[in-house]
Write a protein that holds these residues in place. Structure first.
Motif, PDB file in Angstrom:
ATOM      1  N   PHE A 276       0.832  -1.148   0.022  1.00 32.53           N
ATOM      2  CA  PHE A 276       0.058   0.179  -0.141  1.00 32.53           C
ATOM      3  C   PHE A 276       0.842   1.241   0.026  1.00 32.53           C
ATOM      4  CE2 PHE A 276      -2.629  -3.151   1.986  1.00 32.53           C
ATOM      5  CZ  PHE A 276      -3.806  -3.187   1.148  1.00 32.53           C
ATOM      6  N   GLN A 277       0.491   2.179  -0.545  1.00 30.90           N
ATOM      7  CA  GLN A 277       0.962   3.544  -0.813  1.00 30.90           C
ATOM      8  C   GLN A 277       1.090   4.066   0.602  1.00 30.90           C
ATOM      9  OE1 GLN A 277       0.961   5.541  -4.654  1.00 30.90           O
ATOM     10  NE2 GLN A 277       0.515   7.478  -3.226  1.00 30.90           N
ATOM     11  N   GLU A 278       2.081   4.597   1.076  1.00 33.53           N
ATOM     12  CA  GLU A 278       2.370   5.286   2.336  1.00 33.53           C
ATOM     13  C   GLU A 278       1.489   6.521   2.588  1.00 33.53           C
ATOM     14  OE1 GLU A 278       6.241   5.947   3.785  1.00 33.53           O
ATOM     15  OE2 GLU A 278       6.187   3.831   4.709  1.00 33.53           O
ATOM     16  N   LYS A 279       1.794   7.322   1.506  1.00 32.98           N
ATOM     17  CA  LYS A 279       0.936   8.611   1.409  1.00 32.98           C
ATOM     18  C   LYS A 279       0.311   9.018   0.157  1.00 32.98           C
ATOM     19  CE  LYS A 279       2.117  13.752   1.663  1.00 32.98           C
ATOM     20  NZ  LYS A 279       3.379  14.741   1.652  1.00 32.98           N
ATOM     21  N   GLN A 280      -1.167   8.830   0.289  1.00 34.79           N
ATOM     22  CA  GLN A 280      -2.063   9.147  -0.668  1.00 34.79           C
ATOM     23  C   GLN A 280      -1.824  10.552  -1.352  1.00 34.79           C
ATOM     24  OE1 GLN A 280      -3.972   6.791  -2.035  1.00 34.79           O
ATOM     25  NE2 GLN A 280      -3.135   5.239  -0.569  1.00 34.79           N
ATOM     26  N   ASP A 281      -2.129  10.594  -2.626  1.00 30.61           N
ATOM     27  CA  ASP A 281      -1.962  12.196  -3.335  1.00 30.61           C
ATOM     28  C   ASP A 281      -3.359  12.861  -2.636  1.00 30.61           C
ATOM     29  OD1 ASP A 281      -0.090  11.705  -4.948  1.00 30.61           O
ATOM     30  OD2 ASP A 281      -1.185  10.864  -6.565  1.00 30.61           O
ATOM     31  N   LEU A 282      -2.942  14.210  -2.440  1.00 28.95           N
ATOM     32  CA  LEU A 282      -3.890  15.291  -1.948  1.00 28.95           C
ATOM     33  C   LEU A 282      -4.769  15.858  -3.157  1.00 28.95           C
ATOM     34  CD1 LEU A 282      -4.853  16.941   0.653  1.00 28.95           C
ATOM     35  CD2 LEU A 282      -2.941  18.302   0.003  1.00 28.95           C
ATOM     36  N   LEU A 306      -0.435  29.249  -6.496  1.00 28.57           N
ATOM     37  CA  LEU A 306      -0.224  28.047  -5.729  1.00 28.57           C
ATOM     38  C   LEU A 306       1.003  27.559  -5.572  1.00 28.57           C
ATOM     39  CD1 LEU A 306      -3.798  26.662  -6.265  1.00 28.57           C
ATOM     40  CD2 LEU A 306      -3.324  27.575  -4.214  1.00 28.57           C
ATOM     41  N   GLY A 307       1.653  27.508  -6.641  1.00 24.81           N
ATOM     42  CA  GLY A 307       3.055  26.990  -6.799  1.00 24.81           C
ATOM     43  C   GLY A 307       3.156  25.526  -7.270  1.00 24.81           C
ATOM     44  N   VAL A 308       1.865  25.342  -7.948  1.00 22.77           N
ATOM     45  CA  VAL A 308       1.976  23.939  -8.592  1.00 22.77           C
ATOM     46  C   VAL A 308       1.842  24.020 -10.288  1.00 22.77           C
ATOM     47  CG1 VAL A 308       0.650  22.968  -6.749  1.00 22.77           C
ATOM     48  CG2 VAL A 308      -0.682  24.025  -8.456  1.00 22.77           C
ATOM     49  N   LEU A 309       1.889  22.890 -10.970  1.00 20.64           N
ATOM     50  CA  LEU A 309       1.915  22.853 -12.548  1.00 20.64           C
ATOM     51  C   LEU A 309       0.335  22.974 -12.813  1.00 20.64           C
ATOM     52  CD1 LEU A 309       4.288  20.309 -13.058  1.00 20.64           C
ATOM     53  CD2 LEU A 309       4.904  22.372 -13.544  1.00 20.64           C
ATOM     54  N   PRO A 310       0.067  23.695 -13.803  1.00 19.28           N
ATOM     55  CA  PRO A 310      -1.229  23.477 -14.649  1.00 19.28           C
ATOM     56  C   PRO A 310      -1.795  22.151 -14.814  1.00 19.28           C
ATOM     57  CG  PRO A 310      -0.102  25.260 -15.587  1.00 19.28           C
ATOM     58  CD  PRO A 310       1.045  24.555 -14.798  1.00 19.28           C
ATOM     59  N   SER A 311      -0.760  21.032 -14.775  1.00 17.93           N
ATOM     60  CA  SER A 311      -1.359  19.774 -15.388  1.00 17.93           C
ATOM     61  C   SER A 311      -1.677  19.194 -13.909  1.00 17.93           C
ATOM     62  CB  SER A 311      -0.201  19.073 -15.690  1.00 17.93           C
ATOM     63  OG  SER A 311       0.898  19.369 -14.714  1.00 17.93           O
ATOM     64  N   ASP A 312      -1.408  19.759 -12.795  1.00 15.34           N
ATOM     65  CA  ASP A 312      -2.021  19.255 -11.475  1.00 15.34           C
ATOM     66  C   ASP A 312      -3.638  19.726 -11.508  1.00 15.34           C
ATOM     67  OD1 ASP A 312       0.252  18.341 -10.262  1.00 15.34           O
ATOM     68  OD2 ASP A 312       0.914  20.320  -9.760  1.00 15.34           O
ATOM     69  N   LYS A 333      -2.301  18.312  -4.748  1.00 15.02           N
ATOM     70  CA  LYS A 333      -0.961  18.834  -3.920  1.00 15.02           C
ATOM     71  C   LYS A 333      -1.444  19.924  -3.203  1.00 15.02           C
ATOM     72  CE  LYS A 333       1.957  18.148  -7.335  1.00 15.02           C
ATOM     73  NZ  LYS A 333       2.893  18.106  -8.130  1.00 15.02           N
ATOM     74  N   VAL A 334      -2.675  20.545  -2.942  1.00 17.54           N
ATOM     75  CA  VAL A 334      -3.103  21.814  -2.568  1.00 17.54           C
ATOM     76  C   VAL A 334      -4.182  21.369  -1.490  1.00 17.54           C
ATOM     77  CG1 VAL A 334      -4.024  23.873  -2.955  1.00 17.54           C
ATOM     78  CG2 VAL A 334      -2.550  23.239  -4.550  1.00 17.54           C
ATOM     79  N   THR A 335      -4.143  22.078  -0.307  1.00 15.18           N
ATOM     80  CA  THR A 335      -4.852  21.720   0.690  1.00 15.18           C
ATOM     81  C   THR A 335      -6.164  22.560   0.730  1.00 15.18           C
ATOM     82  OG1 THR A 335      -3.956  23.435   2.219  1.00 15.18           O
ATOM     83  CG2 THR A 335      -3.075  20.988   2.334  1.00 15.18           C
TER      84      THR A 335
END
Length: 556
Positions: A276-282, A306-312, A333-335
């Motif tokens: 199992f993956q330790e950390k799930q994507d947010l 937000l400091g992320v990629l448009p592909s996110d 990857k953003v809360t």
């Protein structure tokens, strides 16, 4: 009305204009699930109805659902908070001196291969380059050169690096310890988009794989051309590299844009023994409200803040620019808390963020039931052939017919283009018939106007001088310029035109084929209506709303 098509009713109708202002065209996405963004839209719609519409003329408000959403196109990714890009056409590790030449020198190849084999490799590389430039041989890019068996693994690694640093237009592979050298097709394709020096420096940067290094292309003020370069790098090296357009100052102290490339950060996540993956994507879901902005432009603003990629960001489809639109989105990857923080900044750019909450996965293209439209039609008047004196009666008749019988959702000028002499479906049919020369001539058929673009097209059709037409063509005509560059290289016969069409991105080529498919749909729908009318007959696909939790695919 579209030419010679069948319609559900024969009412006369009326004339009017739409999209006089963004508030005249409100689009709300209808989600597949029961909870849609209607609540947010309803509140905002009330505000719009209460707010004054400036000097716009009185109009007619239409409220309708639409079941087909457009597909998005690619846009360049980006990141916030990064360092300034390196000098254009160069790569530079962050906080480190520029890398020393090392293995790329000829003397090193001589020592690794021996002078006789090194000379043969050099001759192969020169011959390949000459063949690419002259195009005298149709198979010039498919030749290979064997260096023979190299048993020592370290020697093979040193050779791979040395050859690609000295000859970045070559690719090296190993087959059963035998080293093979051949032309690099990706290098050749990038040369169609940027200068050869930029291409050479880019592939040296790619092969060096220096930690924290970056590479910058020359400043490029053409947004469409930058998008093509972004798309190429993402398509070929997306798992390894990421790109962003940065503002730079050119030699004349003018602001311009440059594409910067860097290696993606390696993931630190590890799978535990249980699998199992330790950390799930947010994931965080929200409803985006935008006004007079393209969907991808809005995502670019959000990503930078937000400091992320448009592909996110994921979404189900793009929405109109000259409109007020509402659509669900999911960002990775953003809360939710971080997304709420940027709300006030986004309002200054014509956006509002609603319904922020955590989600468990991204959205997929086409994952929607449709769109709901609130449309104001202004400048209402009779058709020229209509002698009726009562315009309100005509409008009421039209509204009642649409409410009772609906309408046929034909594809229109947005799909086929506004050209009077040639439309996109004609080019698509020629491509499907593999008549590449005809497709190219149709593409360059000018309209009856005297402007730089049509003058360049007219000149090319009359002279077949691709190089001369390229000089005449404005920089912003990216697609036309890419084709002319290819035609200048390969010629204007069937083979040359085929290579020309293959030189532009697949997403551009397939547009014409889709246009022809759309024409066929229009003709089939019109024929079906003409023969059978609006009654249901055997073979029809009927969408029942008895159980809206079942998808349309399940019902088929």
């Amino acid at each position: 009305m579209l030419r010679s098509f069948s319609y559900l009713t024969d009412h006369t109708g009326f004339c009017g204009t739409i999209k006089n202002s963004p508030s005249d065209f409100v689009v709300t996405e209808i989600e597949v699930t029961e909870h849609s963004v209607r609540g947010t839209r309803a509140e905002a719609r009330h505000e719009l109805m209460e707010a004054p519409l400036g000097q716009s003329s009185p109009g007619l408000m239409l409220d309708c659902d639409h079941g087909r959403a457009p597909r998005p196109s690619e846009r360049q990714p980006g990141w916030a908070g990064g360092s300034c890009p390196a000098s254009p056409g160069q790569y530079q590790p962050e906080g480190e001196p520029e890398p020393k030449p090392g293995l790329e020198e000829s003397s090193n190849l001589d020592s690794l291969l021996g002078k006789p084999m090194s000379a043969l490799l050099n001759r192969f590389a020169c011959d390949l380059k000459d063949a690419w430039e002259s195009e005298s041989n149709a198979d010039s890019g498919t030749g290979e050169f064997s260096l023979g068996p190299i048993l020592d693994k370290k020697n093979r690694a040193d050779l791979h690096s040395a050859i690609r640093q000295k000859f970045p237009f070559l690719a090296t592979v190993t087959k059963d310890n035998e080293m093979i050298v051949k032309g690099n097709a990706d290098y050749r394709e990038l040369c169609q988009l940027v200068t050869e020096k930029e291409t050479s420096d880019f592939f040296k940067f790619l092969d060096a794989k220096l930690e924290n290094s970056t590479f910058s292309f020359e400043p490029d003020g053409n947004k469409e051309h930058r998008k093509v370069v972004h798309h190429f790098i993402n398509r070929k090296f997306g798992k390894l590299l990421e790109t962003k357009s940065f503002t730079v100052t050119d030699v004349n102290d003018q602001q311009n844009m440059s594409i910067m490339v860097r290696f993606r950060e390696k993931s630190s996540r590890k799978r535990p023994a249980g699998g199992f993956q330790e950390k799930q994507d947010l994931y965080t879901a929200f409803t985006l409200q935008k006004e007079n902005l393209e969907t991808l432009e809005a995502i670019g603003f959000l990503a930078a803040e937000l400091g992320v990629l448009p592909s996110d960001f994921s979404y189900t489809g793009i929405k109109d620019k000259k409109a007020i639109t509402y659509q669900p989105m999911v960002v990775k990857k953003v809360t939710p808390e971080r997304l709420k923080e940027i709300g006030s900044k986004m309002e200054k750019k014509g956006m509002r963020i609603h319904n922020i909450h955590s989600a468990c996965q991204h959205l997929r293209l086409g994952q929607l039931k449709g769109n709901h439209f609130d449309i104001v039609v202004r400048d209402l008047k009779h058709h020229n052939h209509d002698s009726s004196a009562d315009l309100k009666e005509r409008i009421s008749e039209a509204m009642e017919n649409i409410e009772a019988k609906g309408f046929v959702n034909y594809y229109g000028p947005q799909r086929f283009g506004q050209g009077l002499n040639v439309q996109t479906d004609q080019i698509g049919l020629a491509l499907l018939n593999e008549n590449m020369v005809k497709a190219m001539k149709l593409f360059f058929t000018p309209e009856d106007s005297d402007d730089p673009v049509n003058n360049a097209k007219r000149y090319f059709l009359q002279t077949e001088d691709a190089k001369g037409a390229l000089v005449m063509l404005p920089e912003f005509k990216v697609r036309e310029r890419m084709l002319l560059r290819a035609l200048n290289r390969y010629g204007v016969d069937h083979e040359g035109c085929t290579k020309g069409w293959l030189s532009i991105p697949h997403s551009m080529r397939i547009f014409y084929v889709h246009a022809y498919c759309s024409k066929i749909w229009n003709e089939a729908a019109s024929y079906r209506l003409k023969i059978y009318g609006s009654k249901v007959v055997e073979g029809d696909l009927v969408f029942s709303e008895e159980n809206e939790s079942i998808s349309l695919d399940d019902k088929v």
